[in-house]
Design a protein around this motif. Structure first.
Motif, short mmCIF file in Angstrom:
data_model
loop_
_atom_site.label_atom_id
_atom_site.label_comp_id
_atom_site.label_asym_id
_atom_site.label_seq_id
_atom_site.Cartn_x
_atom_site.Cartn_y
_atom_site.Cartn_z
N TRP A 49 -6.06 20.77 27.84
CA TRP A 49 -7.33 20.20 28.23
C TRP A 49 -7.21 18.69 28.36
CZ3 TRP A 49 -11.65 22.06 30.18
CH2 TRP A 49 -12.79 21.27 30.18
N ARG A 50 -7.78 18.14 29.43
CA ARG A 50 -7.83 16.70 29.60
C ARG A 50 -9.28 16.26 29.66
NH1 ARG A 50 -3.62 13.91 27.91
NH2 ARG A 50 -1.67 14.36 28.99
N GLN A 51 -9.76 15.71 28.56
CA GLN A 51 -11.18 15.38 28.44
C GLN A 51 -11.62 14.35 29.48
OE1 GLN A 51 -13.43 16.88 26.79
NE2 GLN A 51 -15.16 15.45 26.93
N ALA A 52 -10.72 13.42 29.85
CA ALA A 52 -11.11 12.37 30.81
C ALA A 52 -11.49 12.96 32.16
CB ALA A 52 -9.99 11.35 30.98
N VAL A 53 -10.88 14.10 32.52
CA VAL A 53 -11.18 14.71 33.82
C VAL A 53 -11.83 16.08 33.65
CG1 VAL A 53 -9.48 13.41 35.15
CG2 VAL A 53 -8.76 15.49 33.97
N LYS A 54 -12.11 16.45 32.41
CA LYS A 54 -12.89 17.66 32.07
C LYS A 54 -12.32 18.92 32.69
CE LYS A 54 -16.51 15.35 30.14
NZ LYS A 54 -15.95 13.97 30.14
N ARG A 55 -11.01 19.07 32.56
CA ARG A 55 -10.41 20.30 33.08
C ARG A 55 -9.07 20.53 32.39
NH1 ARG A 55 -6.19 19.35 36.21
NH2 ARG A 55 -5.92 17.24 37.01
N VAL A 56 -8.55 21.75 32.58
CA VAL A 56 -7.21 22.07 32.11
C VAL A 56 -6.21 21.47 33.07
CG1 VAL A 56 -5.56 23.93 31.69
CG2 VAL A 56 -7.93 24.16 30.91
N ASN A 57 -5.24 20.75 32.55
CA ASN A 57 -4.20 20.10 33.35
C ASN A 57 -2.89 20.85 33.19
OD1 ASN A 57 -3.40 17.63 34.92
ND2 ASN A 57 -1.94 17.45 33.22
N ARG A 58 -2.25 21.13 34.32
CA ARG A 58 -0.94 21.76 34.29
C ARG A 58 0.07 20.67 34.58
NH1 ARG A 58 1.43 25.33 38.30
NH2 ARG A 58 2.87 26.78 37.31
N LEU A 80 -4.35 12.13 43.52
CA LEU A 80 -3.69 12.27 42.23
C LEU A 80 -4.42 11.49 41.15
CD1 LEU A 80 -0.14 11.81 43.68
CD2 LEU A 80 -0.81 13.79 42.32
N TYR A 119 -12.26 7.60 26.67
CA TYR A 119 -11.42 7.41 27.85
C TYR A 119 -12.00 6.32 28.73
CZ TYR A 119 -14.91 10.32 30.24
OH TYR A 119 -16.09 10.83 30.73
N GLU A 136 -0.04 23.65 29.87
CA GLU A 136 -1.45 23.52 30.25
C GLU A 136 -2.20 23.03 29.02
OE1 GLU A 136 -2.47 26.49 33.87
OE2 GLU A 136 -2.60 27.35 31.87
N ARG A 182 -2.64 17.74 40.37
CA ARG A 182 -3.16 16.38 40.55
C ARG A 182 -2.63 15.42 39.50
NH1 ARG A 182 -8.61 16.28 43.24
NH2 ARG A 182 -9.19 14.55 41.91
N ASP A 183 -1.84 15.92 38.58
CA ASP A 183 -1.34 15.09 37.48
C ASP A 183 -0.24 14.15 38.00
OD1 ASP A 183 -0.92 14.25 34.79
OD2 ASP A 183 0.84 15.55 34.72
#
Lengths: 192, 192
Positions: free
Chosen positions: B68-77, A116, A44, B66, B169-170
């Protein structure tokens, strides 16, 4: 919205390295273990946090800038924005600095709208969005060596129409304006 | 909003090469000449065009995922989305395919909302945003090897509140929802 490390969607990061670097950003490559145990890697773009400023003049017009965007090979019309710098006391100070450097406008007041992630599938970039009120062209511009920027004031409604019609394709500009318009306090009236 | 090649803000591109490549994207490095004659180079992330789908159920709830988003190291909704593929007949077909693959939902109808560049300072990524109406879980999911996705229905107003409060935040999700809500036809009523 959970980010518990034991979420069953979570990936485990076992190693991380900078795989590529350039003046604008780094590419990070993480070794990861997926929830099913598969080992793979994931790249990324590692970007600095940035501020985006929606600046209103005392008359309620929006201060917009036009600048070349090499990634899309065209002039982009949008809002002043830039990376947070080490010398910035806080995010509001960064927003105030970027506004003045890119436009020469100084704000009476700034407030945070939201934060965001513009494209968290490919980058950890974070945009801290501010609205600036009472902006007047009384400051000093200070552009980076590769910045050429035209500044103009545009009616709020004209910018909103450009977003509506798809003439303003700049996502951060569309987001800042739509967020502001959707959630502005009732007391602010139409102009800002 | 001009993109005339003789715009005095335009950069001249004299050469271009792929400077880095990984499964998700390439990094392109362009040699450029700035308006003042300075020769330099500029890197950006070359991404495939993507579709983003805002899917409503017949009751007006939003189908969210939901992951996982590795770039931000969290689960994204957020909303189902993905790259346009060579076999997609058109962008609408791509949106319909991504919706079904990621959520298992099939739409009665889809229509284009807008097209936006989420972060054109660092990438040529383009998001074609669609709204899908009448979505029901009658299809077949088909996830990529590194996709683990939870699907749920959420009230439209709850997702809007999450955007307002900064809990979502997406950026692409916020943009699709705010654009839809700001410019929906009067006749559609509150639910979609």
């Amino acid at each position: 919205m959970t980010d518990a490390p034991d979420d069953d969607l979570a990936w485990e990061t076992t190693a991380s390295e900078i795989a590529y670097t350039c003046p604008g950003f780094d590419i990070v490559r993480d070794d990861v273990v997926l929830p099913d145990g598969t080992e793979t890697d994931y790249d990324y773009l590692d970007d600095d946090p940035a501020v985006v400023v929606l600046p209103f003049t005392p008359d309620g017009d929006v201060v917009v800038i036009e600048e070349w965007r090499q990634a899309v090979k065209r002039v982009n019309r949008g809002l002043p924005a830039g990376s947070v710098e080490p010398d910035d006391a806080d995010l509001t100070a960064a927003a105030r600095r970027e506004l003045e450097e890119e436009t020469g406008y100084v704000a009476d007041s700034l407030r945070s709208l939201t934060t965001l992630e513009p494209a968290n599938g490919i980058t950890n970039a974070v945009h801290h969005v501010f609205v600036a009120e009472g902006c007047t062209p009384t400051g000093e511009r200070d552009l980076d060596f590769n910045e050429s920027i035209r500044v103009e004031e545009t009616p709020h409604e004209a910018l909103r129409d450009a977003v509506r019609e798809g003439d303003c394709r700049d996502g951060r500009t569309a987001l800042a304006l739509l967020y502001h318009d959707a959630f502005r306090p009732e007391s602010e009236g139409d102009h800002a």
